[in-house]
Design an enzyme around this catalytic site. Sequence first.
Site, mmCIF file in Angstrom:
data_model
loop_
_atom_site.group_PDB
_atom_site.id
_atom_site.type_symbol
_atom_site.label_atom_id
_atom_site.label_comp_id
_atom_site.label_asym_id
_atom_site.label_seq_id
_atom_site.Cartn_x
_atom_site.Cartn_y
_atom_site.Cartn_z
ATOM 1 N N SER A 86 10.591 -59.831 3.640
ATOM 2 C CA SER A 86 11.251 -59.710 4.953
ATOM 3 C C SER A 86 12.341 -60.758 5.047
ATOM 4 O O SER A 86 12.249 -61.826 4.413
ATOM 5 C CB SER A 86 10.237 -59.929 6.075
ATOM 6 O OG SER A 86 10.878 -60.111 7.331
ATOM 7 N N TYR A 102 3.474 -65.731 9.546
ATOM 8 C CA TYR A 102 4.101 -64.606 8.839
ATOM 9 C C TYR A 102 5.209 -65.050 7.892
ATOM 10 O O TYR A 102 5.239 -64.670 6.719
ATOM 11 C CB TYR A 102 4.663 -63.641 9.889
ATOM 12 C CG TYR A 102 5.313 -62.388 9.344
ATOM 13 C CD1 TYR A 102 4.542 -61.343 8.848
ATOM 14 C CD2 TYR A 102 6.707 -62.238 9.366
ATOM 15 C CE1 TYR A 102 5.138 -60.182 8.378
ATOM 16 C CE2 TYR A 102 7.302 -61.083 8.906
ATOM 17 C CZ TYR A 102 6.516 -60.055 8.410
ATOM 18 O OH TYR A 102 7.109 -58.915 7.942
#
Length: 259
Positions: A146, A159
């Site tokens: 990501s 995350y």
Amino acid sequence: MAFNARMTHWAGRRVWLVGASSGIGRATAQALHAQGAQVIVSARDAAALEKFVSQHPGAQAAVLDVTDAPAVRRTAGVLLAQGPLDAVVYCAGHYRAMTADRPNLPDWLRHNQVNYLGAVHVLDAVLPGLLAQPVGRRGHISLMASVAGYRGLPNSLAYGPTKAALINLAETLYLDLHRHGVGVSLINPGFVETPLTAQNAFRMPALISPAQAAQAILNGWARGRFEIHFPKRFTFWMKMLRCLPYPVYFALTRRLKSS
């Protein structure tokens, strides 16, 4: 510049997508199936996988919890025994917003177990098999990271570091495996409309659909890219953020957080 063999013809190719019950993984499996690939979809959600298989004739389901290393090894062994794998795509992911003033250790660890260690379990299970495949058909590995892994970001205590680890892992894999004929690519999405991003209470710039994300991934594979990032109108600015010196970076991200 093409870093990998260009993957354009999918008819008859076997692709194992791990984390394909929803979101980008499912959409990519759909797009590959439409181009004639034999897709194998894995996730914990057996019902979602069964529904996918019923809607996509010829697809195969393998229910799997990526945090269970022995189960990952068994599943990979079964799939490799059926024939060569032309691509293994790791899409499994876990996300909850978290800040350092309100940590949640079990969920913090869950991010690591799914996002990073799950990928390690899959790699450990498939790499010997891929390297044993005939030269010219040793397959391709794609890791879904990501743009949140580019730099530290607000609400990304748990995350972001796992995605940063995947970026580093993919880079190292490419250096190690390129000479052996195994392709490696890194997928860095921006905001995509999935069950994970549905939790966000803020406006997500340049939000795209899973189908659009899947098409960007296939386009990246067709061009032999190492990093496949999208949508460009958003990831360009994230890449610029990555280059900023700390005083500018911290000042800018504080301003964005407070706005």
